[in-house]
Design an enzyme around this catalytic site. Structure first.
Site, PDB file in Angstrom:
ATOM      1  N   ASP A 282       1.107  -1.213   0.089  1.00 45.44           N
ATOM      2  CA  ASP A 282       0.040  -0.027  -0.125  1.00 45.44           C
ATOM      3  C   ASP A 282       1.109   1.112   0.061  1.00 45.44           C
ATOM      4  OD1 ASP A 282      -1.990   1.952   0.043  1.00 45.44           O
ATOM      5  OD2 ASP A 282      -3.277   0.639   1.590  1.00 45.44           O
ATOM      6  N   HIS A 283       0.269   2.372  -0.170  1.00 47.24           N
ATOM      7  CA  HIS A 283       0.799   3.785  -0.455  1.00 47.24           C
ATOM      8  C   HIS A 283       1.957   3.981   0.678  1.00 47.24           C
ATOM      9  CE1 HIS A 283      -0.244   7.347  -2.497  1.00 47.24           C
ATOM     10  NE2 HIS A 283       0.862   7.777  -2.206  1.00 47.24           N
TER      11      HIS A 283
END
Ligand code: NOJ
Length: 763
Positions: A282-283
């Site tokens: 994820d980011h």
């Protein structure tokens, strides 16, 4: 422009020769093809494939294209039109090995056409409708040059304080698992390599919905049995359905962040489940390993992530910076990098990009003249699916449906809120294309309209909350705030209400209140809106609440005050028309709650299938030492599976074909469902099973099957469910998945509480 694009296409076609020339591997054989390609790649080219970047205003396009041509980027997200993505693919075709880029996006509940938020889709319990929403989303996204989505989000959420509850499909393992499979099949179609399919990457692996206290990004601490039994099956269902990707969760699990979790990513995902696809962080999650306190610095973070099996790093540069040094020093092996590269190339292969890098980008001359054209939307389908996803919670004295001839006053901050109608994660949806409730009701009434609209209240009077909500949107403040005082607005609404036959109040949350990072300690409708509801109630006019919100709200008082309550969640582009269809009876509501509505935040968790306890609550004398909160009524406000209709249904004649089941046998559970009212309508017949005595404590009941049935007024049907040993299996203390002989209760009902029961014995 046209010339440039034709050139791009020519390069694209020419590029085939590079792969065709690889003598030992035909492009028809994935493994051989990928291995052969990898043999030709330099270390830098390999590491470049592991980089996934977000395209935003801060990234100069020219620089990005240069980086792509140098082989330093494997894929992008947030760049979502053919003209935007074509030059990037052209750049990839100029790179030494011409490895195509992929283009990703958060296509969560629609792409250009926005469907109801996932929690609402789940409320339909209608697998066909849910599948249609996913298929259309895929077609629209693919037509806009996208290859892969970060969806479905199948995190079980049992704590509605968590803002991302809106993005998931609710609290129940069985229901969410069924939807997970449907969504993957819908996105990927027959194959993710089709021009109108996109690859699904299931998220957030794993257990993100169980963050402590419902506070986003918080830790998760969970027993293995609970994981296997309740939280992991939906991810597994998505993977078994063929999801090509997995997005790794931001949270830690029992002390180890998912992004560095060898057990999760290697032992469970790859070895036990046999996942062979792409794992994306994820980011910024690799960098966050430093914040989690498991990595000293970026170098260690990159090492932990690549070792765990995070193939692509989303929006941080640590792999590029650190992997060469780690390899040189022997802290990681070439195989760590190669494994990741193989998955990235494998995913691109599965997306069909090696055969045609322009598969979804197409030719410039075929680009839509106007990407945002309304004609590109699927409005009819969006309206149909939206009205299937609404849940009628209360309807005293048949307040609903409304008569079109009535004098109606429409109030509330959400009556005219196009951006909120779309809900959060609204992909490429345009607020000015979404139908508000005011629009929808006005259209439904046509010439007969005796409809007045008054705002009545802002979303909130709390300046801090307002600032937070407006901070969320980078482009423009999204929560409109009427500068008049709360009292002036209420007075105006009351005055209008006094002239009307019936009041419709659109109240609840703005979409930003149920979003990533938007956890709440309080699940009431904001105080100023509650004041409005109280004042409207005091007029004595029939009061219909149209709720818009992304999670269960604690509507204890409103349940008393309102004559009718329709839970519409956030219902997407066609929301206003769909709600009007339900309010005026052009559609008979059929949704059922996919998540329990609690009476108060203090009661959470309230999920229906909790484990048996030694002293279950027993009403009786106060202080009788049974499990309860002594200061409130025990039980939820509305149970899982609950939802009314404009008609009524009865269940009768429940029967089991046998009172015993042997391991290879089947039992038929049947029930007669009858539409006992005056309108045609649909309901959901739900089958629950309780394992009465086991080697471990078992839940009070578990959903094991359901059928959505359409019945004409007065019609009845016998519904059959098959029960087999597989339906009785669970993970025991040794994590062995098996059924144990003994007594099982079978319950059939139209919600999880109001059920009839029969029993059988597993031999
Ligand atoms: C962060 C979110 O947690 C994730 O769900 C999303 O896919 C990525 N950002 C990309 O937008």
């Amino acid at each position: 422009m046209k010339k440039l694009c034709l050139l791009g296409l020519a390069i694209g076609l020419a590029s085939h020769s590079v792969w065709a020339d690889t003598k030992s591997a035909s492009i028809e054989n994935k493994d051989a093809f990928v291995s052969n390609l990898m043999k030709q790649m330099t270390l830098d080219e390999k590491i470049g494939q592991l980089r996934l970047i977000s395209i935003g205003p801060e990234m100069p396009r020219e620089l990005i294209r240069k980086e792509i041509a140098a082989g330093n980027i494997g894929g992008t997200f947030n760049s979502i039109t053919r003209p935007e993505n074509r030059p990037m693919q052209d750049a990839a075709m100029r790179s030494r090995l011409k490895i195509p880029m992929f283009f990703a996006y958060d296509v969560i509940h629609g792409h250009r056409t926005i469907f109801p938020i996932p929690l609402a889709l789940a409320s339909s319990w209608d697998m066909d409708a849910i599948g249609r929403s996913g298929r259309i989303a895929a077609k629209e996204a693919a037509a806009d040059s996208l290859d892969i989505t970060f969806a479905p989000m199948v995190d079980i959420s049992r704590d509605p304080r968590w803002g991302r509850t809106s993005e998931g499909f609710g609290e129940d393992t069985y229901l969410v698992s069924r939807i997970a499979k449907v969504m993957v099949k819908a996105y990927q179609g027959d194959t993710p390599s089709a021009a109108d399919s996109i690859m699904a990457s299931v998220k957030h692996f794993a257990l993100y919905g169980a963050v402590e206290g419902g506070r986003d990004y918080n830790t998760v601490d969970m027993s293995p049995v609970k994981m296997y039994q309740d939280y992991l099956p939906p991810y597994r269902a998505a993977i078994d359905a063929g999801a090509g990707g997995v997005m790794v969760a931001l949270n830690s699990i029992n002390g180890i962040p998912a992004t560095a979790n060898m057990w999760l990513m290697q032992d469970l995902l790859r070895k036990e489940w046999g996942f062979k696809g792409l794992a994306v962080s994820d980011h910024g999650a690799i960098f966050e390993l430093i914040k989690h306190g498991v990595a000293r610095d970026g170098r260690e973070a990159a090492k932990l992530a690549i070792k765990a099996g995070i193939d692509m790093s989303m929006n941080d540069t640590l792999y590029g910076k650190e992997l060469p040094g780690l390899l040189k020093s022997g802290e990681i092996q070439q195989s760590d990098i190669d494994n990741a590269v193989r998955e990235v190339l494998g995913a691109k292969y599965d997306m069909g990009l090696f055969k045609d890098p322009y598969l979804r980008i197409g030719k410039a001359e075929d680009d839509p003249a106007d990407t945002y054209a309304d004609s590109r939307l699927h409005r009819a389908e969006a309206r149909d699916i939206a009205r299937r996803s609404m849940v009628l919670l209360k309807n005293q004295n048949e307040t609903l449906p409304l008569k079109k001839t009535a004098k109606i006053v429409l109030v509330g901050p959400l009556a005219k809120a196009p951006i909120d109608m779309m809900g959060s994660w609204a992909a490429a949806g345009k607020p000015d294309q979404s139908v508000t409730l005011l629009d929808g009701m006005t259209r439904a009434l046509g010439d007969q309209a005796k409809l007045t609209y008054v705002r009545g209240a802002n979303i909130t009077s709390d300046k801090k909350v307002l600032d937070y909500l407006n901070f969320l949107n980078f482009d423009a403040p999204e929560v409109v705030n009427d500068p008049r005082s709360a009292q002036v607005m209420i007075d105006e609404a009351v005055k209008a209400a006094q002239q009307a036959d019936v009041i419709v109040a659109a109240v609840g949350e703005s979409r930003g209140m149920s979003h990533e990072s938007s956890s709440r300690t309080d699940l009431n409708i904001p105080a100023n809106q509650r004041d409005l509801i109280k004042a409207l109630k005091a007029t004595g006019k029939p009061l219909v609440l149209v709720l818009m919100n992304g999670r269960p709200l604690t509507i204890l008082d409103e349940k008393e005050q309102a004559d009718a309550i329709l839970e519409t969640w956030f219902s997407g582009t066609e929301g206003g028309n769909a709600i009007a269809d339900v309010l005026f009876g052009d559609y008979n509501p059929s949704g059922k709650l996919p998540i329990t509505i609690p009476r108060s935040v203090g009661q959470i968790p309230t999920y229906y299938n909790h484990l048996s306890i030694g002293r279950p609550f027993t009403p009786g004398k106060p202080g009788n030492y049974t499990s309860q909160y002594f200061d409130d009524t025990t039980g939820p406000l509305y149970p899982f599976g609950y939802g009314l209709s404009y008609t009524s249904f009865s269940l009768s004649d429940m029967a089991l074909s046998s009172t015993t089941l042997n391991k290879t046998g089947k039992i038929d559970a049947s029930v007669t469902v009858k539409n006992t009212g005056k309108r045609d309508g649909e309901t959901v017949v739900q089958l629950y099973i309780q394992d009465v005595v086991g080697s471990m404590i078992r839940p009070l009941k578990e959903l094991k099957n359901f059928q959505k049935v359409m019945l004409k007024a007065g019609e009845q049907k016998v519904i059959h469910f098959t029960i087999e040993e597989d339906d009785l299996k669970f993970y025991n203390a040794q994590l062995k998945y098996a059924a144990e002989p003994g007594k099982f209760n079978v319950q059939i009902g139209l919600d999880s509480e109001d059920v009839t029961q029969q029993s059988f014995e597993l031999l």
